[in-house]
Design a protein around this motif. Structure first.
Motif, PDB file in Angstrom:
ATOM      1  N   GLU A   9       0.981  -1.439  -0.020  1.00  0.00           N
ATOM      2  CA  GLU A   9       0.339   0.080  -0.235  1.00  0.00           C
ATOM      3  C   GLU A   9       0.854   2.107  -0.213  1.00  0.00           C
ATOM      4  O   GLU A   9       1.902   1.061   0.904  1.00  0.00           O
ATOM      5  CB  GLU A   9      -0.695  -0.180   1.143  1.00  0.00           C
ATOM      6  CG  GLU A   9      -1.888   1.297   1.288  1.00  0.00           C
ATOM      7  CD  GLU A   9      -2.541   1.020   2.202  1.00  0.00           C
ATOM      8  OE1 GLU A   9      -2.839   2.660   3.381  1.00  0.00           O
ATOM      9  OE2 GLU A   9      -2.913  -0.045   3.050  1.00  0.00           O
ATOM     10  N   LEU A  10       0.064   2.343  -0.825  1.00  0.00           N
ATOM     11  CA  LEU A  10       1.268   3.589   0.004  1.00  0.00           C
ATOM     12  C   LEU A  10       1.985   3.801   0.896  1.00  0.00           C
ATOM     13  O   LEU A  10       1.219   3.919   1.720  1.00  0.00           O
ATOM     14  CB  LEU A  10       0.318   4.638  -1.150  1.00  0.00           C
ATOM     15  CG  LEU A  10       0.859   6.122  -1.795  1.00  0.00           C
ATOM     16  CD1 LEU A  10       1.882   5.575  -2.417  1.00  0.00           C
ATOM     17  CD2 LEU A  10      -0.005   7.164  -2.289  1.00  0.00           C
ATOM     18  N   ASP A  11       2.648   4.721   0.578  1.00  0.00           N
ATOM     19  CA  ASP A  11       3.541   5.375   2.249  1.00  0.00           C
ATOM     20  C   ASP A  11       3.629   6.750   1.610  1.00  0.00           C
ATOM     21  O   ASP A  11       4.059   7.002   1.206  1.00  0.00           O
ATOM     22  CB  ASP A  11       5.225   4.390   1.857  1.00  0.00           C
ATOM     23  CG  ASP A  11       5.663   4.976   3.138  1.00  0.00           C
ATOM     24  OD1 ASP A  11       5.510   5.530   3.962  1.00  0.00           O
ATOM     25  OD2 ASP A  11       6.696   4.146   4.047  1.00  0.00           O
ATOM     26  N   TYR A  12       2.884   6.943   2.351  1.00  0.00           N
ATOM     27  CA  TYR A  12       2.525   8.544   2.424  1.00  0.00           C
ATOM     28  C   TYR A  12       3.407   9.341   3.066  1.00  0.00           C
ATOM     29  O   TYR A  12       3.870  10.027   2.557  1.00  0.00           O
ATOM     30  CB  TYR A  12       0.907   8.934   3.040  1.00  0.00           C
ATOM     31  CG  TYR A  12       0.075   8.845   2.483  1.00  0.00           C
ATOM     32  CD1 TYR A  12      -0.991   9.376   1.072  1.00  0.00           C
ATOM     33  CD2 TYR A  12      -0.865   7.483   2.647  1.00  0.00           C
ATOM     34  CE1 TYR A  12      -1.617   8.870   0.434  1.00  0.00           C
ATOM     35  CE2 TYR A  12      -2.137   6.761   1.878  1.00  0.00           C
ATOM     36  CZ  TYR A  12      -2.252   7.397   0.516  1.00  0.00           C
ATOM     37  OH  TYR A  12      -3.611   7.213  -0.073  1.00  0.00           O
ATOM     38  N   ASP A  13       3.865   8.899   3.819  1.00  0.00           N
ATOM     39  CA  ASP A  13       5.466   9.615   4.388  1.00  0.00           C
ATOM     40  C   ASP A  13       6.229   9.426   3.402  1.00  0.00           C
ATOM     41  O   ASP A  13       7.071  10.683   3.225  1.00  0.00           O
ATOM     42  CB  ASP A  13       6.015   8.987   5.680  1.00  0.00           C
ATOM     43  CG  ASP A  13       5.036   9.616   6.941  1.00  0.00           C
ATOM     44  OD1 ASP A  13       4.083   9.739   6.800  1.00  0.00           O
ATOM     45  OD2 ASP A  13       6.044   8.394   8.377  1.00  0.00           O
ATOM     46  N   GLU A 100      -2.219  16.695   9.462  1.00  0.00           N
ATOM     47  CA  GLU A 100      -1.836  17.018  11.303  1.00  0.00           C
ATOM     48  C   GLU A 100      -1.140  15.799  11.564  1.00  0.00           C
ATOM     49  O   GLU A 100      -0.443  16.412  13.523  1.00  0.00           O
ATOM     50  CB  GLU A 100      -3.199  17.263  11.684  1.00  0.00           C
ATOM     51  CG  GLU A 100      -4.435  18.130  11.453  1.00  0.00           C
ATOM     52  CD  GLU A 100      -3.664  19.598  12.063  1.00  0.00           C
ATOM     53  OE1 GLU A 100      -3.249  19.791  13.204  1.00  0.00           O
ATOM     54  OE2 GLU A 100      -3.338  20.827  11.078  1.00  0.00           O
ATOM     55  N   THR A 101      -1.186  15.151  11.923  1.00  0.00           N
ATOM     56  CA  THR A 101       0.201  13.760  11.731  1.00  0.00           C
ATOM     57  C   THR A 101       1.170  14.036  12.499  1.00  0.00           C
ATOM     58  O   THR A 101       2.214  13.698  12.862  1.00  0.00           O
ATOM     59  CB  THR A 101      -0.453  12.292  12.086  1.00  0.00           C
ATOM     60  OG1 THR A 101      -2.223  11.813  11.481  1.00  0.00           O
ATOM     61  CG2 THR A 101       0.327  11.226  12.007  1.00  0.00           C
ATOM     62  N   TRP A 102       1.703  14.339  10.574  1.00  0.00           N
ATOM     63  CA  TRP A 102       3.024  14.985  10.464  1.00  0.00           C
ATOM     64  C   TRP A 102       3.475  15.982  11.252  1.00  0.00           C
ATOM     65  O   TRP A 102       4.358  16.123  12.018  1.00  0.00           O
ATOM     66  CB  TRP A 102       3.139  15.539   8.789  1.00  0.00           C
ATOM     67  CG  TRP A 102       2.956  14.163   8.174  1.00  0.00           C
ATOM     68  CD1 TRP A 102       3.274  12.591   8.098  1.00  0.00           C
ATOM     69  CD2 TRP A 102       2.164  14.160   6.629  1.00  0.00           C
ATOM     70  NE1 TRP A 102       3.059  12.316   7.418  1.00  0.00           N
ATOM     71  CE2 TRP A 102       2.537  12.408   6.277  1.00  0.00           C
ATOM     72  CE3 TRP A 102       1.599  14.927   6.135  1.00  0.00           C
ATOM     73  CZ2 TRP A 102       2.304  12.562   5.035  1.00  0.00           C
ATOM     74  CZ3 TRP A 102       1.534  14.382   4.813  1.00  0.00           C
ATOM     75  CH2 TRP A 102       1.434  13.813   4.080  1.00  0.00           C
ATOM     76  N   LEU A 103       2.815  17.122  11.223  1.00  0.00           N
ATOM     77  CA  LEU A 103       2.816  18.792  12.531  1.00  0.00           C
ATOM     78  C   LEU A 103       2.935  18.025  13.448  1.00  0.00           C
ATOM     79  O   LEU A 103       4.280  18.358  14.633  1.00  0.00           O
ATOM     80  CB  LEU A 103       1.962  19.164  12.374  1.00  0.00           C
ATOM     81  CG  LEU A 103       1.582  20.019  10.605  1.00  0.00           C
ATOM     82  CD1 LEU A 103       0.093  21.330  11.185  1.00  0.00           C
ATOM     83  CD2 LEU A 103       2.988  20.805  10.050  1.00  0.00           C
ATOM     84  N   GLU A 104       2.004  16.805  14.623  1.00  0.00           N
ATOM     85  CA  GLU A 104       2.434  16.712  15.934  1.00  0.00           C
ATOM     86  C   GLU A 104       3.862  15.610  16.053  1.00  0.00           C
ATOM     87  O   GLU A 104       4.292  16.095  16.824  1.00  0.00           O
ATOM     88  CB  GLU A 104       1.708  15.408  15.789  1.00  0.00           C
ATOM     89  CG  GLU A 104       0.305  16.232  16.459  1.00  0.00           C
ATOM     90  CD  GLU A 104      -1.315  15.640  16.323  1.00  0.00           C
ATOM     91  OE1 GLU A 104      -1.242  14.261  16.077  1.00  0.00           O
ATOM     92  OE2 GLU A 104      -2.433  15.954  16.321  1.00  0.00           O
TER      93      GLU A 104
END
Length: 193
Positions: A9-13, A100-104
């Motif tokens: 599955e695509l790894d968005y990171d 939001e997850t990346w910012l956290e």
């Protein structure tokens, strides 16, 4: 960093990292493909850090990616094309939901953005390879592709599959362009599933 397997599955990171690397390579002080200069470099960091002390890297990235996306839409006459900056809506929606997850987790991204700021060439292949974002198989697949006759686009597939390799080609395909003369890698959205 381990490059995701072709079938997973695509790894968005990974997608964010890939987009940021291409965005940096295309800035005016490097390849000159879009109208930002050093914004993802050290000077952009020092300017934005004042207003966004913890999340300035993401503000830099979002800004340059928006400019890159706009420039590519201007150059590519296909309004229905899938590009690195405009994936199918479901993928883009999921990508947007992760900000939001990346910012956290901003602290764990610091070293990556430092590596981006250290890029001193518009060579997308070299940057993506140095950052561990692509494989030699990805690069070999790129070499088999031909630029479109108008010189503005590079078709990287007959239909959008969403596989890591095809998305890597949507990034690596920018290397076909020259300084101040970008070529936009794409897949026809009308053929996308």
């Amino acid at each position: 960093m381990t490059v995701p397997d072709q079938e997973t599955e695509l790894d968005y990171d990974w997608l964010l990292k890939l987009r940021v690397a291409v965005a940096r390579c295309g800035e005016m002080d490097l390849a000159g493909w879009w109208n930002t200069s050093k914004q993802l470099g050290p000077s952009g960091s020092s300017v934005l850090k004042r207003g966004f002390p913890r999340t300035h890297h993401f503000a830099q990235a979002r800004s340059v990616m928006a400019v890159a996306s706009h420039r590519c839409e201007q150059l590519l006459s296909h309004n229905d094309a899938v590009t690195l900056w405009r994936l199918p809506e479901a993928l883009e929606d999921h990508f947007e939901s992760l900000w939001e997850t990346w910012l956290e987790r901003h602290a764990i991204w610091g070293s990556y953005f430092e590596a981006i700021a250290a890029i001193r060439t518009g060579d997308v292949i070299a940057a993506a390879t140095d950052l561990g974002l692509v494989t030699s198989d990805d690069i070999n697949a790129l070499r088999a592709l031909k630029a479109a006759p108008n010189g503005r686009g590079l078709n990287v597939g007959d239909s959008f599959t969403g596989q890591r390799r095809q998305i890597a080609l949507l990034a690596l395909g920018f290397s076909v362009g020259r300084a101040n003369d970008p070529v936009v890698p794409f897949v026809q959205a009308s053929a996308a599933a």
